[in-house]
Design a protein around this motif. Sequence first.
Motif, mmCIF file in Angstrom:
data_model
loop_
_atom_site.group_PDB
_atom_site.id
_atom_site.type_symbol
_atom_site.label_atom_id
_atom_site.label_comp_id
_atom_site.label_asym_id
_atom_site.label_seq_id
_atom_site.Cartn_x
_atom_site.Cartn_y
_atom_site.Cartn_z
ATOM 1 N N TYR A 31 19.827 97.749 15.677
ATOM 2 C CA TYR A 31 20.029 97.096 14.378
ATOM 3 C C TYR A 31 19.262 97.810 13.257
ATOM 4 O O TYR A 31 19.661 97.775 12.103
ATOM 5 C CB TYR A 31 19.619 95.623 14.439
ATOM 6 C CG TYR A 31 20.802 94.711 14.722
ATOM 7 C CD1 TYR A 31 21.866 94.639 13.829
ATOM 8 C CD2 TYR A 31 20.869 93.951 15.876
ATOM 9 C CE1 TYR A 31 22.967 93.829 14.087
ATOM 10 C CE2 TYR A 31 21.966 93.135 16.138
ATOM 11 C CZ TYR A 31 23.005 93.080 15.234
ATOM 12 O OH TYR A 31 24.093 92.283 15.484
ATOM 13 N N TYR A 217 27.260 85.037 12.697
ATOM 14 C CA TYR A 217 26.212 85.860 12.093
ATOM 15 C C TYR A 217 26.532 86.091 10.614
ATOM 16 O O TYR A 217 27.663 85.887 10.163
ATOM 17 C CB TYR A 217 26.095 87.211 12.823
ATOM 18 C CG TYR A 217 27.312 88.090 12.635
ATOM 19 C CD1 TYR A 217 28.436 87.929 13.447
ATOM 20 C CD2 TYR A 217 27.359 89.063 11.625
ATOM 21 C CE1 TYR A 217 29.567 88.712 13.262
ATOM 22 C CE2 TYR A 217 28.490 89.843 11.436
ATOM 23 C CZ TYR A 217 29.587 89.665 12.251
ATOM 24 O OH TYR A 217 30.710 90.432 12.053
ATOM 25 N N PHE A 223 17.890 89.718 12.592
ATOM 26 C CA PHE A 223 18.403 90.601 13.652
ATOM 27 C C PHE A 223 17.792 90.208 15.010
ATOM 28 O O PHE A 223 18.457 90.270 16.038
ATOM 29 C CB PHE A 223 18.071 92.061 13.355
ATOM 30 C CG PHE A 223 18.868 92.627 12.203
ATOM 31 C CD1 PHE A 223 20.136 92.157 11.915
ATOM 32 C CD2 PHE A 223 18.336 93.645 11.410
ATOM 33 C CE1 PHE A 223 20.874 92.673 10.854
ATOM 34 C CE2 PHE A 223 19.074 94.174 10.354
ATOM 35 C CZ PHE A 223 20.335 93.680 10.078
ATOM 36 N N ARG A 226 19.744 87.466 16.435
ATOM 37 C CA ARG A 226 21.038 87.935 16.982
ATOM 38 C C ARG A 226 20.841 88.543 18.373
ATOM 39 O O ARG A 226 21.598 88.266 19.299
ATOM 40 C CB ARG A 226 21.645 89.016 16.074
ATOM 41 C CG ARG A 226 22.125 88.515 14.737
ATOM 42 C CD ARG A 226 22.908 89.617 14.027
ATOM 43 N NE ARG A 226 23.047 89.350 12.610
ATOM 44 C CZ ARG A 226 23.692 90.142 11.758
ATOM 45 N NH1 ARG A 226 24.246 91.260 12.204
ATOM 46 N NH2 ARG A 226 23.793 89.841 10.494
ATOM 47 N N VAL A 227 19.831 89.403 18.491
ATOM 48 C CA VAL A 227 19.625 90.082 19.782
ATOM 49 C C VAL A 227 19.265 89.059 20.860
ATOM 50 O O VAL A 227 19.780 89.097 21.985
ATOM 51 C CB VAL A 227 18.536 91.172 19.661
ATOM 52 C CG1 VAL A 227 18.236 91.790 21.032
ATOM 53 C CG2 VAL A 227 18.974 92.255 18.684
ATOM 54 N N ASP A 269 27.977 95.928 8.671
ATOM 55 C CA ASP A 269 27.306 94.941 9.524
ATOM 56 C C ASP A 269 28.260 94.405 10.588
ATOM 57 O O ASP A 269 27.875 94.190 11.741
ATOM 58 C CB ASP A 269 26.755 93.793 8.659
ATOM 59 C CG ASP A 269 25.755 92.937 9.435
ATOM 60 O OD1 ASP A 269 25.214 93.426 10.444
ATOM 61 O OD2 ASP A 269 25.527 91.781 9.038
ATOM 62 N N ARG A 272 28.742 97.181 13.225
ATOM 63 C CA ARG A 272 27.498 97.355 13.976
ATOM 64 C C ARG A 272 27.293 96.189 14.954
ATOM 65 O O ARG A 272 26.902 96.380 16.095
ATOM 66 C CB ARG A 272 26.340 97.433 12.973
ATOM 67 C CG ARG A 272 24.980 97.533 13.612
ATOM 68 C CD ARG A 272 23.928 97.872 12.604
ATOM 69 N NE ARG A 272 23.911 96.931 11.476
ATOM 70 C CZ ARG A 272 23.106 97.055 10.441
ATOM 71 N NH1 ARG A 272 22.300 98.080 10.343
ATOM 72 N NH2 ARG A 272 23.126 96.167 9.482
ATOM 73 N N THR A 273 27.612 94.976 14.508
ATOM 74 C CA THR A 273 27.404 93.810 15.373
ATOM 75 C C THR A 273 28.373 93.829 16.546
ATOM 76 O O THR A 273 27.997 93.500 17.684
ATOM 77 C CB THR A 273 27.542 92.512 14.545
ATOM 78 O OG1 THR A 273 26.537 92.554 13.534
ATOM 79 C CG2 THR A 273 27.343 91.280 15.396
ATOM 80 N N ILE A 276 27.008 96.614 18.884
ATOM 81 C CA ILE A 276 25.767 96.233 19.586
ATOM 82 C C ILE A 276 26.065 95.159 20.633
ATOM 83 O O ILE A 276 25.499 95.157 21.725
ATOM 84 C CB ILE A 276 24.680 95.783 18.569
ATOM 85 C CG1 ILE A 276 24.256 96.983 17.711
ATOM 86 C CG2 ILE A 276 23.475 95.177 19.277
ATOM 87 C CD1 ILE A 276 23.314 96.667 16.570
#
Length: 629
Positions: A31, A217, A223, A226-227, A269, A272-273, A276
Amino acid sequence: MIHFRDKNLIPIWEKLQSGIELTFEDGITLYGSNDILSIGKMAHWLQREKVGDAVFFVVNQKIEPTNICVLSCKFCDFAVKKTSPEAYEMTIEEILSKLNDELMEVHITGGLHPDWEWDYYVGMVKEIKKHFPKIDVKAFTAVEIDFFSKKFKKSIEDILLELKEAGLRTLPGGGAEIFSERVRRSLFNQKIGAKRWLEIHKIAHSLGIKSNATMLYGHVETFEERVNHLLKLRDLQKETNGFLSFIPLAFQPGDTGIKMRNQFTSAIDDLRTIAISRLILNNFDHIKAYWIMLTEELAAVALNFGANDLDGTVGGERIAHDAGAITPMQLAKNKLINIINDANKIPVERDIYYRPLKLYSEKIVGKVSYINTLPFFQNLNFNNYKIFTAPPRQLGFLFKEGFIDAGIISLVDYLEKESDYRLLKYGIVGNKNVKSVILYSKVPLEQLNKKCIAVSDETSTSFRLMQAILELKQGFDLNYIREKISYRKTNLSHFDAFLTIGDDALKFMNNKPEQFKYHYDLAQLWYEWKSLPFVFAVWTVKNTLSESQCEEINQLLENSLKKFFDGKIEIEKFHLSNLKLSSGEIADYLNNLTYRIGVDEIKSINIFREIYDQLKMSNKNIMNLIERF
Ligand code: SF4
């Protein structure tokens, strides 16, 4: 080959290639990185390892039976109170009127209605199944299940079992929002938290109800939160293996009054989300790009950033639109197909369990998703063809429907279409044994008569081979039940025996199931019976290909095999970790197989063809197989 601009990502890439799961710190590093393209490439690599070029969608309808809700979550732009002029309630007849025979799935979620009785919900599911037996019902988030449990004073188990009995197939993934007590208190403090959400999904999985998981999100979460959310999901998946897919949901601010730096999440974003999520959730098969919230354009890009599912036609979706989503209400199926084809992927129409129903692409090569096809595919370059990877039975279904132009196909499926396809010189053959088609039993084989055997839902040929040996040779009368037999999560204790094949069978190799003391290699039993090798799968091409095109493919396969077996066999660490075997063990396994179809193999195919015809004539055998999913 990835050229990393951010060198901090290199150790993460090394872990991924070795099949090592990512940590919380890795998630934060991802992130914190601006090297979005490298993150996307890593996710795309993992996506392709899992599902090849396939991108799934389902013909589905979203139904929200009411927008009246007893709660008032801050971020919710959908719910109203009963007295609101915008309040609506649907009768079961109104719900049925929105469905049609083309649909494969209905997705039902809505407000927590203060007055409706339990019978209404059970009746809704029952009536849908009665009028539209083909439609699978995905209904009620964990928040709704919790609400039903409290309101109707029933346990979660009883609520879920009654719904399952009525015809419910899966639970949708919503309601969790983000697993953070801080955010829950701030935005939806009356709603259930992470603990309860996870508990409800765990119970559902234990009852055989699969589910999805989401993460909302782009609001006030960090972040780190989220993780953490992703890691909690990964942990539960390790325990239950009950999640079908993960759906990152971009927050739609609408009129919620939640103030954001930018009203919508940025495309960066979102991508990327998705990427990830793909990287952290290594035990989830499917990551969804929910086009309703992302827009069609961004969802298309996401197909190269780790997403392998576009959800579906989603007719009638309201929640996202009330919050200002800008995509059209109903994206035509053709449009979804075009988006997927434009991303150079294979559009795959699926059912609720991700079983493929139709492929919408030309020039498709079928590949069985097992390590034993690696000698063919590791060095194979089929120009202009897309590779569709699936377990043998799913691949066989698509092959018989004519969607596969060439590929390695389970023997019995090929035998069903012999007149339309041409046999090449290659296949997967077990000589005196095969090691990856194993019948595990609690009793010696001679005592299996009248017993019940769980059969892997992935097998076509091995099941018929087992029938041949147990019924025709031994004269047994048996019952079979199709089961998802997975090394990761298998509860088979109530069966007398089970048949496992492919990579899952290999995973049992060093970890034999304790209760099942006796194990039988079906290729070995065939050899003892017929003194011949057994051909499990064959390379075949459509008759429309010319002689010279067939010869060209034969040559490609021969070169590929030679290259693979020339010198030391190199297996990527990713496969080793996945199979829980050493490189030596995999090399032994692959070296033990035969890949060329010679005189003995043809003789064996001819004998088996007669046996297979005999088995098909026996109606009893079909009656005794219960297909359960
Ligand atoms: S998010 Fe769900 S529970 Fe909360 S107010 Fe909206 S409909 Fe009701």
